[in-house]
Design a protein around this motif. Sequence first.
Motif, PDB file in Angstrom:
ATOM      1  N   HIS A 194       0.783  -1.229   0.000  1.00 43.91           N
ATOM      2  CA  HIS A 194       0.000   0.000   0.000  1.00 43.91           C
ATOM      3  C   HIS A 194       0.823   1.291   0.000  1.00 43.91           C
ATOM      4  N   ILE A 195       2.030   1.257   0.531  1.00 41.33           N
ATOM      5  CA  ILE A 195       2.790   2.497   0.692  1.00 41.33           C
ATOM      6  C   ILE A 195       3.860   2.672  -0.381  1.00 41.33           C
ATOM      7  N   LEU A 196       4.706   1.680  -0.583  1.00 37.68           N
ATOM      8  CA  LEU A 196       5.822   1.843  -1.520  1.00 37.68           C
ATOM      9  C   LEU A 196       5.380   2.179  -2.945  1.00 37.68           C
ATOM     10  N   PRO A 197       4.314   1.572  -3.484  1.00 33.25           N
ATOM     11  CA  PRO A 197       3.896   1.974  -4.835  1.00 33.25           C
ATOM     12  C   PRO A 197       3.544   3.456  -4.917  1.00 33.25           C
ATOM     13  N   ARG A 198       2.934   3.991  -3.870  1.00 30.65           N
ATOM     14  CA  ARG A 198       2.590   5.413  -3.863  1.00 30.65           C
ATOM     15  C   ARG A 198       3.826   6.282  -3.672  1.00 30.65           C
ATOM     16  N   ILE A 199       4.775   5.811  -2.880  1.00 32.85           N
ATOM     17  CA  ILE A 199       6.036   6.535  -2.723  1.00 32.85           C
ATOM     18  C   ILE A 199       6.767   6.613  -4.055  1.00 32.85           C
ATOM     19  N   LYS A 200       6.737   5.539  -4.816  1.00 30.07           N
ATOM     20  CA  LYS A 200       7.396   5.531  -6.124  1.00 30.07           C
ATOM     21  C   LYS A 200       6.717   6.520  -7.078  1.00 30.07           C
ATOM     22  N   THR A 201       5.397   6.606  -7.030  1.00 32.74           N
ATOM     23  CA  THR A 201       4.674   7.566  -7.869  1.00 32.74           C
ATOM     24  C   THR A 201       5.059   8.993  -7.497  1.00 32.74           C
ATOM     25  N   ILE A 202       5.116   9.263  -6.191  1.00 32.20           N
ATOM     26  CA  ILE A 202       5.519  10.590  -5.725  1.00 32.20           C
ATOM     27  C   ILE A 202       6.952  10.888  -6.137  1.00 32.20           C
ATOM     28  N   SER A 203       7.823   9.903  -6.025  1.00 33.33           N
ATOM     29  CA  SER A 203       9.232  10.097  -6.383  1.00 33.33           C
ATOM     30  C   SER A 203       9.379  10.473  -7.851  1.00 33.33           C
ATOM     31  N   LYS A 204       8.606   9.812  -8.711  1.00 29.04           N
ATOM     32  CA  LYS A 204       8.655  10.126 -10.138  1.00 29.04           C
ATOM     33  C   LYS A 204       8.145  11.538 -10.386  1.00 29.04           C
ATOM     34  N   TYR A 205       7.062  11.907  -9.715  1.00 25.02           N
ATOM     35  CA  TYR A 205       6.507  13.246  -9.869  1.00 25.02           C
ATOM     36  C   TYR A 205       7.527  14.299  -9.445  1.00 25.02           C
ATOM     37  N   ILE A 206       8.191  14.068  -8.316  1.00 25.45           N
ATOM     38  CA  ILE A 206       9.209  15.010  -7.826  1.00 25.45           C
ATOM     39  C   ILE A 206      10.347  15.122  -8.832  1.00 25.45           C
ATOM     40  N   GLN A 207      10.770  13.995  -9.394  1.00 31.48           N
ATOM     41  CA  GLN A 207      11.852  14.000 -10.383  1.00 31.48           C
ATOM     42  C   GLN A 207      11.472  14.856 -11.586  1.00 31.48           C
ATOM     43  N   VAL A 208      10.251  14.665 -12.079  1.00 25.35           N
ATOM     44  CA  VAL A 208       9.787  15.435 -13.232  1.00 25.35           C
ATOM     45  C   VAL A 208       9.675  16.914 -12.871  1.00 25.35           C
ATOM     46  N   TYR A 209       9.098  17.208 -11.719  1.00 30.51           N
ATOM     47  CA  TYR A 209       8.906  18.601 -11.292  1.00 30.51           C
ATOM     48  C   TYR A 209      10.247  19.325 -11.193  1.00 30.51           C
ATOM     49  N   GLN A 210      11.220  18.686 -10.569  1.00 29.19           N
ATOM     50  CA  GLN A 210      12.521  19.324 -10.392  1.00 29.19           C
ATOM     51  C   GLN A 210      13.254  19.497 -11.714  1.00 29.19           C
ATOM     52  N   ALA A 211      13.078  18.544 -12.630  1.00 26.00           N
ATOM     53  CA  ALA A 211      13.701  18.674 -13.950  1.00 26.00           C
ATOM     54  C   ALA A 211      13.102  19.850 -14.719  1.00 26.00           C
ATOM     55  N   ILE A 212      11.782  20.009 -14.635  1.00 23.23           N
ATOM     56  CA  ILE A 212      11.146  21.139 -15.316  1.00 23.23           C
ATOM     57  C   ILE A 212      11.609  22.448 -14.706  1.00 23.23           C
ATOM     58  N   ALA A 213      11.693  22.484 -13.378  1.00 24.38           N
ATOM     59  CA  ALA A 213      12.129  23.708 -12.702  1.00 24.38           C
ATOM     60  C   ALA A 213      13.548  24.084 -13.119  1.00 24.38           C
ATOM     61  N   GLN A 214      14.378  23.084 -13.403  1.00 20.19           N
ATOM     62  CA  GLN A 214      15.774  23.354 -13.761  1.00 20.19           C
ATOM     63  C   GLN A 214      15.961  23.618 -15.248  1.00 20.19           C
ATOM     64  N   HIS A 215      15.264  22.843 -16.089  1.00 16.83           N
ATOM     65  CA  HIS A 215      15.519  22.905 -17.533  1.00 16.83           C
ATOM     66  C   HIS A 215      14.371  23.490 -18.341  1.00 16.83           C
ATOM     67  N   GLY A 216      13.224  23.684 -17.734  1.00 15.30           N
ATOM     68  CA  GLY A 216      12.081  24.218 -18.454  1.00 15.30           C
ATOM     69  C   GLY A 216      11.153  23.165 -19.014  1.00 15.30           C
ATOM     70  N   PHE A 217      11.612  21.905 -19.073  1.00 18.89           N
ATOM     71  CA  PHE A 217      10.777  20.807 -19.558  1.00 18.89           C
ATOM     72  C   PHE A 217      11.406  19.486 -19.129  1.00 18.89           C
ATOM     73  N   TYR A 218      10.647  18.407 -19.294  1.00 13.05           N
ATOM     74  CA  TYR A 218      11.156  17.058 -19.055  1.00 13.05           C
ATOM     75  C   TYR A 218      10.645  16.177 -20.173  1.00 13.05           C
ATOM     76  N   ALA A 219      11.546  15.491 -20.874  1.00  9.63           N
ATOM     77  CA  ALA A 219      11.181  14.599 -21.965  1.00  9.63           C
ATOM     78  C   ALA A 219      11.367  13.159 -21.502  1.00  9.63           C
ATOM     79  N   ALA A 220      10.312  12.351 -21.639  1.00  9.56           N
ATOM     80  CA  ALA A 220      10.352  11.021 -21.055  1.00  9.56           C
ATOM     81  C   ALA A 220       9.963   9.906 -22.019  1.00  9.56           C
ATOM     82  N   GLY A 221      10.018  10.144 -23.321  1.00 14.02           N
ATOM     83  CA  GLY A 221       9.638   9.100 -24.258  1.00 14.02           C
ATOM     84  C   GLY A 221       8.201   8.697 -24.001  1.00 14.02           C
ATOM     85  N   GLN A 222       7.936   7.416 -23.905  1.00 13.27           N
ATOM     86  CA  GLN A 222       6.589   6.928 -23.638  1.00 13.27           C
ATOM     87  C   GLN A 222       6.407   6.550 -22.177  1.00 13.27           C
TER      88      GLN A 222
END
Length: 225
Positions: A194-222
């Motif tokens: 119940h917890i780790l799958p949601r932590i992984k989703t949050i972790s991915k969101y944080i990664q994308v958010y921080q990349a956009i904040a730094q580079h202006g966008f995030y490209a992730a293929g599919q």
Amino acid sequence: MDRTIIKFNHCETDIYRFTVLPHFTEANEGAPSHEEFKQCPLCFETLAFDLLNAPVSVPRPFVNAHKVPCAFAIGSVHGPSFIGEWHDTELHVGITSSTGVVHNYTLSGVRRDDQGWEKCLCLQLVPPWRNNLTHTWDNELEQFCSTSDWTPERFHEEREFGSCCYAFALAFVNHIQVLEGKTPLSKEEFTGTHILPRIKTISKYIQVYQAIAQHGFYAAGQRKV
């Protein structure tokens, strides 16, 4: 982490970026301008979308625990960006009542917070249509918090994810499980399912958010957020 992320596909790639702010100020310096936003950040072609492939908003994985009744809540005193799986900062765990008061175990005993848990990971444990269980939940939660198991003297913080506050919250979940005639869950089972799958989703969101904040966008293929 209050900006809204949108996703669109171009150059056969899923591209994420923030929505454009209507006016440029020092507060949003570095954000793409309207003209820049009209271009693909990979090929610089002008973007044009039809109704079927228009940009969509990416849901924020953080919620206000005070608005989620009968839930298992996880937050961080350092803010939502520290809930990601790669951080070693101490996470704090609590159980919400039917009115959104977060009951959590601390060095001073059980606290009942009606604010401070506005950006959390939340797992709602009682369906809205279970009115009988909601009433039972509140009564049992108050009785559970009043036992001698959760006094300040018995609090010994562990340096791992399964800290005392986590043990408190899971113990209550298992208390309700038993009342419902169900088998209690081990820490490993509850965390892994119940917890780790949601932590992984949050972790991915944080990664994308921080990349956009730094580079202006995030490209992730599919790949998906």
